[in-house]
Structures are given as C-alpha cells and as structure tokens.
Design a protein around this motif. Structure first.
Motif, PDB file in Angstrom:
ATOM      1  N   LYS A  36      19.032  47.110  15.054  1.00 58.58           N
ATOM      2  CA  LYS A  36      17.685  47.658  15.022  1.00 58.58           C
ATOM      3  C   LYS A  36      16.666  46.779  15.751  1.00 58.58           C
ATOM      4  N   ALA A  37      17.044  45.557  16.101  1.00 51.99           N
ATOM      5  CA  ALA A  37      16.142  44.704  16.863  1.00 51.99           C
ATOM      6  C   ALA A  37      16.003  45.223  18.300  1.00 51.99           C
ATOM      7  N   GLU A  38      17.010  45.967  18.757  1.00 49.11           N
ATOM      8  CA  GLU A  38      16.942  46.555  20.086  1.00 49.11           C
ATOM      9  C   GLU A  38      16.036  47.779  20.031  1.00 49.11           C
ATOM     10  N   SER A  39      15.395  48.095  21.143  1.00 48.58           N
ATOM     11  CA  SER A  39      14.419  49.175  21.124  1.00 48.58           C
ATOM     12  C   SER A  39      15.035  50.568  21.140  1.00 48.58           C
ATOM     13  N   LYS A  40      15.974  50.825  22.041  1.00 51.30           N
ATOM     14  CA  LYS A  40      16.518  52.173  22.171  1.00 51.30           C
ATOM     15  C   LYS A  40      17.955  52.078  22.694  1.00 51.30           C
ATOM     16  N   PRO A  41      18.889  52.769  22.067  1.00 54.20           N
ATOM     17  CA  PRO A  41      20.276  52.692  22.541  1.00 54.20           C
ATOM     18  C   PRO A  41      20.463  53.430  23.866  1.00 54.20           C
ATOM     19  N   GLU A  63      24.744  51.324  21.429  1.00 55.24           N
ATOM     20  CA  GLU A  63      24.679  50.063  22.155  1.00 55.24           C
ATOM     21  C   GLU A  63      23.601  50.124  23.222  1.00 55.24           C
ATOM     22  N   THR A  64      23.125  48.964  23.599  1.00 55.37           N
ATOM     23  CA  THR A  64      22.153  48.840  24.676  1.00 55.37           C
ATOM     24  C   THR A  64      22.741  47.957  25.764  1.00 55.37           C
ATOM     25  N   GLY A  65      22.072  47.896  26.879  1.00 55.20           N
ATOM     26  CA  GLY A  65      22.494  46.980  27.932  1.00 55.20           C
ATOM     27  C   GLY A  65      23.373  47.608  28.989  1.00 55.20           C
ATOM     28  N   GLY A  66      23.584  48.885  28.940  1.00 57.47           N
ATOM     29  CA  GLY A  66      24.395  49.567  29.943  1.00 57.47           C
ATOM     30  C   GLY A  66      25.038  50.797  29.352  1.00 57.47           C
ATOM     31  N   ALA A  67      25.094  51.839  30.140  1.00 59.10           N
ATOM     32  CA  ALA A  67      25.626  53.102  29.648  1.00 59.10           C
ATOM     33  C   ALA A  67      27.147  53.108  29.654  1.00 59.10           C
TER      34      ALA A  67
END
Length: 85
Positions: A36-41, A63-67
């Motif tokens: 939840k610290a990440e803004s948007k998956p 996950e975030t950081g790449g699709a």
C-alpha cells in the motif's frame, strides 16, 4: 489461463480493470497482495482455486515498476512443497 493440479482447477486471470477498494468489480478476491506504500499497481493478476466447482481460495497479486501479462498457451509450473518448521 487454466491449469489443473491433482484435483484442483487453478484459474490465472489478467485483471487490468480491477479497481482496488471498489464495490463495482465483477469478482471479489479473498486476499489481495499489494504494498500500500506504492501509489498505483501497474499489473494485477487474479488466482482462483476450485475443486468440484467449489472455490477454495482466491488472491489478487498487484505489482508496480513494470507491466506483466498472462500469455495464452503458456503452462504455469506448479510445484509441490512440503514445509516443516
């Protein structure tokens, strides 16, 4: 994508339109994994396990950081593990 492991049916679903904390989703997962610290998956994938048509469990992995994507024709590797403490 659907896989079978022993007596279980495992559905792995790409969920790009799933909205976290929304009541308008077509399916509600019992567990959601997302920092939840990440803004948007950027990627959301659902996993549903059933046996004889009865759902045993479900989870949404975000996950975030790449699709990422679920590719047709790719068979997931299912491993049996026996863990002891």
């Amino acid at each position: 994508m659907t896989a079978t492991f022993e007596r279980y049916k495992i559905d792995i679903i790409n969920e790009p339109d799933y909205r976290l904390n929304s009541t308008d989703n077509l399916f509600n997962y019992t567990t959601i994994y997302f920092d939840k610290a990440e803004s948007k998956p950027t990627s959301k994938h659902g996993i549903r396990v059933t046996q004889n048509g009865k759902e045993l469990g479900s989870a949404l992995v975000c996950e975030t950081g790449g699709a990422t994507n679920i590719l047709p024709g790719v068979t997931p590797v299912l491993l049996r593990t026996n863990m002891t403490t």
